[in-house]
Design an enzyme around this catalytic site. Structure first.
Site, PDB file in Angstrom:
ATOM      1  N   THR A  20      43.688  40.164  44.639  1.00  0.00           N
ATOM      2  CA  THR A  20      42.581  40.866  44.894  1.00  0.00           C
ATOM      3  C   THR A  20      42.011  40.651  46.469  1.00  0.00           C
ATOM      4  O   THR A  20      41.312  41.129  47.027  1.00  0.00           O
ATOM      5  CB  THR A  20      41.586  40.717  43.973  1.00  0.00           C
ATOM      6  N   LEU A  21      42.310  39.318  46.903  1.00  0.00           N
ATOM      7  CA  LEU A  21      41.767  38.826  48.128  1.00  0.00           C
ATOM      8  C   LEU A  21      42.467  39.530  49.290  1.00  0.00           C
ATOM      9  O   LEU A  21      42.385  39.487  50.551  1.00  0.00           O
ATOM     10  CB  LEU A  21      41.781  37.464  48.403  1.00  0.00           C
ATOM     11  N   GLU A  84      37.301  31.577  42.681  1.00  0.00           N
ATOM     12  CA  GLU A  84      38.514  31.272  41.936  1.00  0.00           C
ATOM     13  C   GLU A  84      38.028  30.212  40.816  1.00  0.00           C
ATOM     14  O   GLU A  84      38.951  29.772  39.943  1.00  0.00           O
ATOM     15  CB  GLU A  84      39.549  30.793  42.867  1.00  0.00           C
TER      16      GLU A  84
END
Length: 134
Positions: A20-21, A84
Site C-alpha cells: 500500500t505504500l 507498520e
C-alpha cells in the site's frame, strides 16, 4: 584549513515498498513529509501474502516480490515504523529488515517491512509477487 559551514545532509534511508505504500497505493509514500524521492524499482527474494486490504512479505525462498525503492529521511522512517507497528521486541505486525535490491543493475541496501511470520500463516499467496497486479 578551510571551515565548511554548509548544512549537513540529513541521514537518508532507502526503503523498499511493495504494498500500500507504493505510488498509487492506499498509503502512498508520496503523502508523507518531508517528501520521499523515487530511486527506482526492482525485485527481492520473498513470498507475498494477501492479508486483506494489504500484503505482507516473508523474505527469502524461491519467490520474488516487486516493489519501489524510495529515499526517505528519518522523520518519514519513524512515521512508517508507526504505520507498520514495528516494535523493539520484533513482535509487532511488521519487522524492519535490510534487503539487497537490484535497481537498474545497481545493488542497493534497503529497509523493508517484513510481516511477522505468525500473521502470514494460512493466508493466500500472491503468486505474481506484485500487489498491484493482483
Amino acid at each position: 584549513m578551510m571551515h565548511d559551514d554548509s548544512p549537513r545532509p540529513v541521514a537518508a534511508t532507502l526503503v523498499f515498498v511493495y504494498g500500500t505504500l507504493r505510488a498509487g497505493g492506499s498509503n502512498d509514500i508520496r503523502r508523507y513529509r518531508p517528501s520521499a524521492r523515487l530511486v527506482g524499482s526492482g525485485w527481492i527474494a520473498g513470498t507475498l501474502y494477501h492479508l486483506g486490504g494489504y500484503p505482507g512479505v516473508l523474505l527469502g525462498g524461491p519467490g520474488r516480490v516487486y516493489g519501489e525503492v524510495w529515499q526517505i529521511d528519518q522523520e518519514v522512517e519513524e512515521q512508517l515504523d508507526r504505520l507498520e507497528d514495528v516494535r523493539p521486541d520484533d513482535d509487532g505486525e511488521y519487522r524492519r529488515r535490510t534487503v539487497s535490491v537490484d535497481v537498474g543493475g545497481q545493488e542497493l541496501q534497503c529497509t523493508v517491512y517484513e510481516i511477522h511470520p505468525s500473521r502470514a500463516q494460512g493466508r493466500a499467496i500472491i503468486a505474481s509477487g506484485d500487489w498491484m497486479a493482483g
